[in-house]
Design an enzyme around this catalytic site. Structure first.
Site, mmCIF file in Angstrom:
data_model
loop_
_atom_site.group_PDB
_atom_site.id
_atom_site.type_symbol
_atom_site.label_atom_id
_atom_site.label_comp_id
_atom_site.label_asym_id
_atom_site.label_seq_id
_atom_site.Cartn_x
_atom_site.Cartn_y
_atom_site.Cartn_z
ATOM 1 N N GLY A 1 3.642 0.842 62.437
ATOM 2 C CA GLY A 1 4.313 1.587 61.388
ATOM 3 C C GLY A 1 3.353 2.553 60.721
ATOM 4 O O GLY A 1 2.451 3.119 61.351
ATOM 5 N N SER A 2 3.502 2.710 59.422
ATOM 6 C CA SER A 2 2.731 3.727 58.697
ATOM 7 C C SER A 2 1.256 3.397 58.558
ATOM 8 O O SER A 2 0.475 4.260 58.132
ATOM 9 C CB SER A 2 3.347 3.940 57.312
ATOM 10 O OG SER A 2 4.648 4.501 57.433
#
Length: 630
Positions: free
Chosen positions: A322-323
């Site tokens: 993810g981020s």
């Protein structure tokens, strides 16, 4: 008269021949006896001694395992076991009858009963057979009181492996168990009945060093092989004492902190020397059950548990980052020549061809530069920049930071994760790389997979000045059985990432936590000198339809646990002088909000326990922050 004289002469000749033959024969026998008894005396004496004297191998005590502060993590304790000698049992009764009486005093399962009968038939009558190990003192007492009714049964005292912290250390230490057919049997110790070897964790990785070297017992035996007396004894060499980099106080704290999570993992490491300080995967299992003997029901329960307690998620769990992946994209962008002031307008989505890629913030972030995009985790900024940089440069930077390959931690079972590029897709799937796949990879989704350990290593390499730190669990250096260095301090090469690029990314990570608009501002540590920087991450495990976006994305209790997003967080502390890196992954936690408070609490605790001062092995990094208000 003449005939009688001829007969006498013939008899005398024959008698002389016979006497001569006897003389020759006796001479030959005498010569042979002299040869055997005088010339070959040493040889035959040795052969006789070989038949009379047996040299038996003795198992050495297994080496203890300690944490960095000297707390014992794996020890050897007394093991009371039942021994049965068939010869003694059959003199007064029968083996089945004795076992039946024994079964009335302790729990003796059917498979144990069958095993004992099988071993008794296979071995000589005077050779002892182990019936049951790891008896409690109460069981020992019951058997001792009833000894007269149990002919051939005795209590023997040996050693068994014990793990005082049980499940908290199970994934790090592993366990020992009996030698299997798959084990390398070159070592004679592995031929000993009941000898146990490391099966997982550091018990397996450092098995040779922990195993030690066997001793010998020289015993005199009779013609049947029965031991008469012991002539000489050499206890051998105990296994090495293994000292880990882990702090048991921190490990215990982390284990308690994530105990309520269905499935989670936490890694804490020193960013300068690579020492792993905490490594927790939950749920866990009791390693003592393997050491003492696991029942069929217990084994099935572990295997069928949907949360996979036998899997060490810190090294074998592979998740879309993810981020948390965005820092590597930002560094690739800086390396590509994109300015940190490069601005992108985020309306909440980006269109590529006929496909729309959404930002996590439905109505968008507005204008964003690099620091803003890291602080507020703007997907659209990274979509646009990812397309400019390209998947090849993104992949190259990610691999430089330790993603996409095994880190080299001294544990078996580590998985490599995956950092995709065009060549990988052609080779693995047989298709060409698409632009939309670069967009998805730029926010750590799609084919990208990482382990929690890799995320901690990535963070450490960014905050330690760009050194290629490699994680390790021991403070010693071993090669096989040999201890090469009792206080090992590794050296790491420079990754060649410009310091000014690292400072830009670290400033963004600082603002993630310590800026009011940061996505992890709730995790801000207020005490001066212990502030934490970091990056949040939410990894989707399902595709969200356009209809669901319009009606409202389902979250929390509205969807089943396995369809909820993973929650991730990577961080470092203190921000002014980084020493500790952390990664937290909460499986199906519903997003980063599940991982953020865990990371904060653990970072507070590690600095309380070990201080926030930088490790002595590394040169201090200058203050890189130029904070602005707000």
């Amino acid at each position: 008269m003449k005939r009688e004289k001829d007969r006498a002469r013939q008899f005398n000749r024959r008698a002389a021949l016979l006497l001569g033959g006897k003389f020759v024969l006796m001479s030959g026998l005498a010569a042979r006896m002299y040869y055997l008894q005088v010339i070959e005396t040493d040889r035959y004496k040795m052969m006789a001694d070989d038949n009379r004297i047996n040299l038996r191998l003795l198992p050495p005590p297994r080496g203890f395992i300690l944490d960095r502060n000297g707390d014992y993590l794996a020890i050897n304790i007394q093991n009371y076991r039942i021994i049965l000698v068939r010869e003694q049992a059959e003199n007064a009764s029968s083996v089945p009858e004795v076992l039946a009486r024994l079964g009335q005093l302790i729990d003796l399962e059917d498979h144990e009963y069958r095993r004992v009968l099988k071993e008794v038939e296979r071995r000589r009558a005077f050779v002892p057979v182990t019936v049951r190990e790891n008896l409690s003192w109460e069981e020992v007492s019951r058997i001792g009181v009833n000894t007269p009714e149990l002919p051939g049964v005795t209590i023997d005292v040996g050693q068994t492996r014990h793990y005082p912290y049980g499940p908290t250390m199970a994934h790090v230490l592993g366990y020992v168990a009996a030698v299997s057919e798959k084990d390398n049997r070159d070592d004679p110790l592995l031929q000993l009945p009941g000898f146990k070897v490391g099966k997982r964790g550091v018990e397996r990785y450092y098995d040779l060093a922990l195993r030690g070297q066997g001793g010998t017992s020289k015993v005199e035996v009779n013609a049947l092989g029965r031991v008469i007396r012991e002539l000489e004894r050499n206890e051998g060499q105990p296994g090495h004492e293994l000292r880990l980099s882990l702090d048991m106080r921190l490990q215990d704290y982390i284990g308690n902190r994530v105990a309520d999570e269905k499935a989670a993992s936490v890694v804490v490491m020193d960013v300068h020397n690579g020492e792993v300080l905490g490594l927790v995967s939950t749920p866990s299992f009791n390693p003592n059950a393997f050491s003492e003997g696991l029942s069929t029901e217990e084994w099935k329960a572990l295997q069928n548990n949907p949360y996979k307690p036998l899997s060490n998620k810190t090294i074998a769990g592979q998740y879309a980052p993810g981020s948390t992946f965005k820092m590597s994209v930002a560094l690739a962008a800086l390396d590509h020549g994109i300015s940190p002031d490069h601005r992108v307008f985020c309306p909440g989505h980006m269109d590529l061809g006929n496909h729309r890629f959404h930002c996590w913030k439905r109505h968008g972030h507005g204008w964003m530069n690099m620091t803003d995009a890291i602080r507020e985790s703007c997907d659209v900024w990274f979509y646009e920049v990812g397309m400019k940089v390209g998947i090849e440069k993104i992949a190259a930077m990610a691999r430089k930071l330790g993603l996409g390959d095994k880190t080299g931690l001294d544990l078996h079972g580590e998985r490599a994760g995956l950092i995709p590029d065009k060549a990988w897709k052609e080779r693995a799937i047989g298709e060409r790389w698409q632009g939309g796949e670069t967009v998805i990879a730029a926010i750590g989704q799609g084919y990208v997979l990482t382990t929690p350990l890799q995320l901690a290593v990535m963070t450490a390499r960014m905050v330690n000045g760009g050194k290629a730190v490699v994680p390790h669990l021991t403070k010693q250096k071993f090669e096989g059985r040999d201890l090469l260095d009792s206080n090992w301090v590794p050296e790491f090469e420079d990754l060649g990432i410009p310091k000014k690029h690292l400072d830009i990314v670290l400033r963004g990570m600082d603002e993630v936590v310590n800026h009011p608009r940061g996505t992890a501002n709730s995790a801000a540590i207020k005490e001066d000198g212990t502030e934490m920087g970091g990056k949040t991450g939410t990894a989707q495990v399902r595709r969200i339809s356009e209809a669901e976006r319009k009606s409202g994305i389902l979250k929390g209790e509205d969807i089943s646990w396995r369809l909820r997003d993973h929650g991730l967080f990577v961080g470092f502390a203190p921000v002014d002088n980084p020493r500790f890196a952390i990664s937290v992954v909460v499986e199906h936690g519903g997003g980063s909000k599940a991982a953020i408070p865990i990371a904060k609490d653990v970072m507070v605790e590690v600095q309380r326990l070990m201080g926030s001062a930088q490790s002595s092995e590394a040169e201090p990094r200058p203050h890189y922050l130029n904070k602005k208000e707000g």
